[in-house]
Motif scaffolding. Structure first.
Motif, PDB file in Angstrom:
ATOM      1  N   THR A  66      17.259  47.735  45.966  1.00 26.82           N
ATOM      2  CA  THR A  66      16.337  47.501  47.072  1.00 26.82           C
ATOM      3  C   THR A  66      14.978  47.164  46.484  1.00 26.82           C
ATOM      4  N   GLU A  67      14.296  46.237  47.103  1.00 24.24           N
ATOM      5  CA  GLU A  67      12.956  45.854  46.663  1.00 24.24           C
ATOM      6  C   GLU A  67      12.125  45.532  47.890  1.00 24.24           C
ATOM      7  N   SER A  68      11.017  46.268  48.047  1.00 26.34           N
ATOM      8  CA  SER A  68      10.162  46.126  49.216  1.00 26.34           C
ATOM      9  C   SER A  68      10.995  46.345  50.484  1.00 26.34           C
ATOM     10  N   LEU A  69      11.110  45.341  51.339  1.00 25.91           N
ATOM     11  CA  LEU A  69      11.877  45.487  52.583  1.00 25.91           C
ATOM     12  C   LEU A  69      13.184  44.708  52.511  1.00 25.91           C
ATOM     13  N   LYS A  70      13.767  44.645  51.332  1.00 25.64           N
ATOM     14  CA  LYS A  70      14.997  43.880  51.150  1.00 25.64           C
ATOM     15  C   LYS A  70      16.003  44.671  50.318  1.00 25.64           C
ATOM     16  N   GLY A  71      17.271  44.627  50.741  1.00 27.67           N
ATOM     17  CA  GLY A  71      18.349  45.258  49.977  1.00 27.67           C
ATOM     18  C   GLY A  71      19.346  44.198  49.542  1.00 27.67           C
ATOM     19  N   ILE A  72      19.897  44.357  48.341  1.00 28.80           N
ATOM     20  CA  ILE A  72      20.811  43.356  47.798  1.00 28.80           C
ATOM     21  C   ILE A  72      22.075  44.026  47.262  1.00 28.80           C
ATOM     22  N   ILE A  73      23.233  43.473  47.642  1.00 29.91           N
ATOM     23  CA  ILE A  73      24.517  43.857  47.058  1.00 29.91           C
ATOM     24  C   ILE A  73      25.017  42.636  46.299  1.00 29.91           C
ATOM     25  N   SER A  74      25.307  42.782  45.027  1.00 28.37           N
ATOM     26  CA  SER A  74      25.757  41.639  44.238  1.00 28.37           C
ATOM     27  C   SER A  74      26.979  42.012  43.406  1.00 28.37           C
ATOM     28  N   VAL A  75      27.766  41.003  43.076  1.00 30.60           N
ATOM     29  CA  VAL A  75      28.954  41.208  42.248  1.00 30.60           C
ATOM     30  C   VAL A  75      28.962  40.188  41.119  1.00 30.60           C
ATOM     31  N   ALA A  76      29.645  40.540  40.045  1.00 35.66           N
ATOM     32  CA  ALA A  76      29.775  39.612  38.927  1.00 35.66           C
ATOM     33  C   ALA A  76      30.698  38.463  39.334  1.00 35.66           C
ATOM     34  N   GLY A  77      30.496  37.302  38.724  1.00 38.19           N
ATOM     35  CA  GLY A  77      31.305  36.140  39.090  1.00 38.19           C
ATOM     36  C   GLY A  77      32.357  35.783  38.075  1.00 38.19           C
ATOM     37  N   LYS A  78      32.488  36.591  37.011  1.00 41.06           N
ATOM     38  CA  LYS A  78      33.437  36.260  35.959  1.00 41.06           C
ATOM     39  C   LYS A  78      34.852  36.703  36.325  1.00 41.06           C
ATOM     40  N   PRO A  79      35.866  35.940  35.877  1.00 41.00           N
ATOM     41  CA  PRO A  79      37.251  36.362  36.094  1.00 41.00           C
ATOM     42  C   PRO A  79      37.518  37.725  35.446  1.00 41.00           C
ATOM     43  N   ILE A  80      38.418  38.507  36.023  1.00 39.16           N
ATOM     44  CA  ILE A  80      38.711  39.853  35.542  1.00 39.16           C
ATOM     45  C   ILE A  80      39.844  39.807  34.520  1.00 39.16           C
ATOM     46  N   LEU A  81      39.672  40.490  33.423  1.00 36.15           N
ATOM     47  CA  LEU A  81      40.711  40.558  32.399  1.00 36.15           C
ATOM     48  C   LEU A  81      41.943  41.276  32.936  1.00 36.15           C
ATOM     49  N   LEU A  82      43.125  40.820  32.525  1.00 33.94           N
ATOM     50  CA  LEU A  82      44.366  41.435  33.003  1.00 33.94           C
ATOM     51  C   LEU A  82      44.542  42.858  32.492  1.00 33.94           C
ATOM     52  N   SER A  83      43.752  43.265  31.523  1.00 33.04           N
ATOM     53  CA  SER A  83      43.841  44.637  31.019  1.00 33.04           C
ATOM     54  C   SER A  83      43.490  45.658  32.096  1.00 33.04           C
ATOM     55  N   TYR A  84      42.811  45.228  33.173  1.00 34.82           N
ATOM     56  CA  TYR A  84      42.481  46.125  34.284  1.00 34.82           C
ATOM     57  C   TYR A  84      43.669  46.365  35.218  1.00 34.82           C
ATOM     58  N   PHE A  85      44.752  45.598  35.043  1.00 32.30           N
ATOM     59  CA  PHE A  85      45.872  45.662  35.990  1.00 32.30           C
ATOM     60  C   PHE A  85      47.139  46.245  35.366  1.00 32.30           C
ATOM     61  N   LYS A  86      46.951  47.300  34.563  1.00 29.60           N
ATOM     62  CA  LYS A  86      48.058  48.071  33.991  1.00 29.60           C
ATOM     63  C   LYS A  86      49.122  47.191  33.309  1.00 29.60           C
ATOM     64  N   PRO A  87      48.739  46.432  32.294  1.00 31.86           N
ATOM     65  CA  PRO A  87      49.718  45.581  31.611  1.00 31.86           C
ATOM     66  C   PRO A  87      50.738  46.401  30.823  1.00 31.86           C
ATOM     67  N   ARG A  88      51.962  45.907  30.762  1.00 34.38           N
ATOM     68  CA  ARG A  88      53.036  46.555  30.012  1.00 34.38           C
ATOM     69  C   ARG A  88      53.825  45.480  29.277  1.00 34.38           C
ATOM     70  N   GLU A  89      53.945  45.665  27.982  1.00 36.42           N
ATOM     71  CA  GLU A  89      54.641  44.667  27.176  1.00 36.42           C
ATOM     72  C   GLU A  89      56.149  44.849  27.300  1.00 36.42           C
ATOM     73  N   ILE A  90      56.860  43.785  27.593  1.00 34.77           N
ATOM     74  CA  ILE A  90      58.310  43.806  27.767  1.00 34.77           C
ATOM     75  C   ILE A  90      58.952  43.070  26.595  1.00 34.77           C
ATOM     76  N   THR A  91      59.851  43.756  25.875  1.00 31.54           N
ATOM     77  CA  THR A  91      60.572  43.134  24.773  1.00 31.54           C
ATOM     78  C   THR A  91      62.062  43.136  25.083  1.00 31.54           C
ATOM     79  N   THR A  92      62.833  42.371  24.368  1.00 27.49           N
ATOM     80  CA  THR A  92      64.283  42.293  24.627  1.00 27.49           C
ATOM     81  C   THR A  92      65.026  43.389  23.875  1.00 27.49           C
ATOM     82  N   GLY A  93      65.868  44.117  24.609  1.00 26.50           N
ATOM     83  CA  GLY A  93      66.823  45.022  23.986  1.00 26.50           C
ATOM     84  C   GLY A  93      66.352  46.397  23.588  1.00 26.50           C
TER      85      GLY A  93
END
Length: 216
Positions: A66-93
């Motif tokens: 907030t600054e003076s009589l204004k409030g701001i909500i902002s978010v980052a614009g960068k793509p999110i790394l897949l490491s945030y989505f519980k990755p699991r490595e799948i191998t054969t056998g």
């Protein structure tokens, strides 16, 4: 998006209090209203839209000020790394558990059994929907190998190795900005509603003279 809010009843306080004290009342109400907007944005993205992000991870990507009589909500614009989505490595056998690190900070990297041809990295971007990332085309590039490795600082990342080279590509997905745009209307409505409640409370304190900051 811009949201304008009204200062109902402020006229009767202009002669009673100086502008600095009135501004403090406005700022106090505004901070709480903006904070509620961040809370509902995080909740809507995770629970209504269904993105499989930890609350703490998403909250760090949404900033408020907030600054003076204004409030701001902002978010980052960068793509999110897949490491945030519980990755699991799948191998054969085979299914392997590897212990990484020591003590309380250690974590397990799980490699799961898969049918022939089903090897890759499994992620859950949307709650309840598992996606298996395999070798093939990614962002117009031919990927010959996909695995979980470490980025700078030891952060686990999902990498793809470009065919015929040693070049690694870190897999990413939708940006926070993309997610936030989908809940803008709900966030704006919550900010307005919370502002009305908080300002009404400030008005009561101004009328009764009970606000703790009035003596400052």
């Amino acid at each position: 998006m811009r949201v304008d809010i009204k200062l109902e009843g402020i006229e009767k306080f202009i002669e009673k209090y100086n502008i600095q004290k009135i501004t403090k009342a406005i700022s106090s109400a505004l901070k709480r209203a903006i904070k509620s907007g961040k809370t509902v944005a995080s909740d809507e993205i995770r629970n209504k839209l269904g993105f499989n992000l930890m609350k703490s991870d998403l909250d760090r990507k949404i900033s408020i000020k907030t600054e003076s009589l204004k409030g701001i909500i902002s978010v980052a614009g960068k793509p999110i790394l897949l490491s945030y989505f519980k990755p699991r490595e799948i191998t054969t056998g085979k299914r392997i558990k590897k212990k990484k690190g020591k003590g309380a900070s250690a974590f397990e990297l799980i490699q799961s059994r898969a049918r022939s041809g089903d090897a890759g990295v499994q992620v859950q971007i949307m709650k309840g929907k598992i996606t298996l990332l395999r070798n093939g085309s990614f962002m117009g590039r031919d990927i010959a190998g996909i695995f979980i490795g470490k980025g700078k600082g030891g952060t686990p990342l999902v990498f793809g190795r470009e065919a015929g080279t040693n070049k690694l590509i870190a897999y990413k997905v939708y940006s926070e900005h993309f997610m936030f745009k989908k809940v803008l209307d709900t966030v704006a409505q919550r900010v307005i509603e919370q502002w009305q409640k908080e300002w009404a409370n400030q008005v009561k304190q101004l009328e009764s003279g009970t606000a703790t900051w009035l003596d400052v």
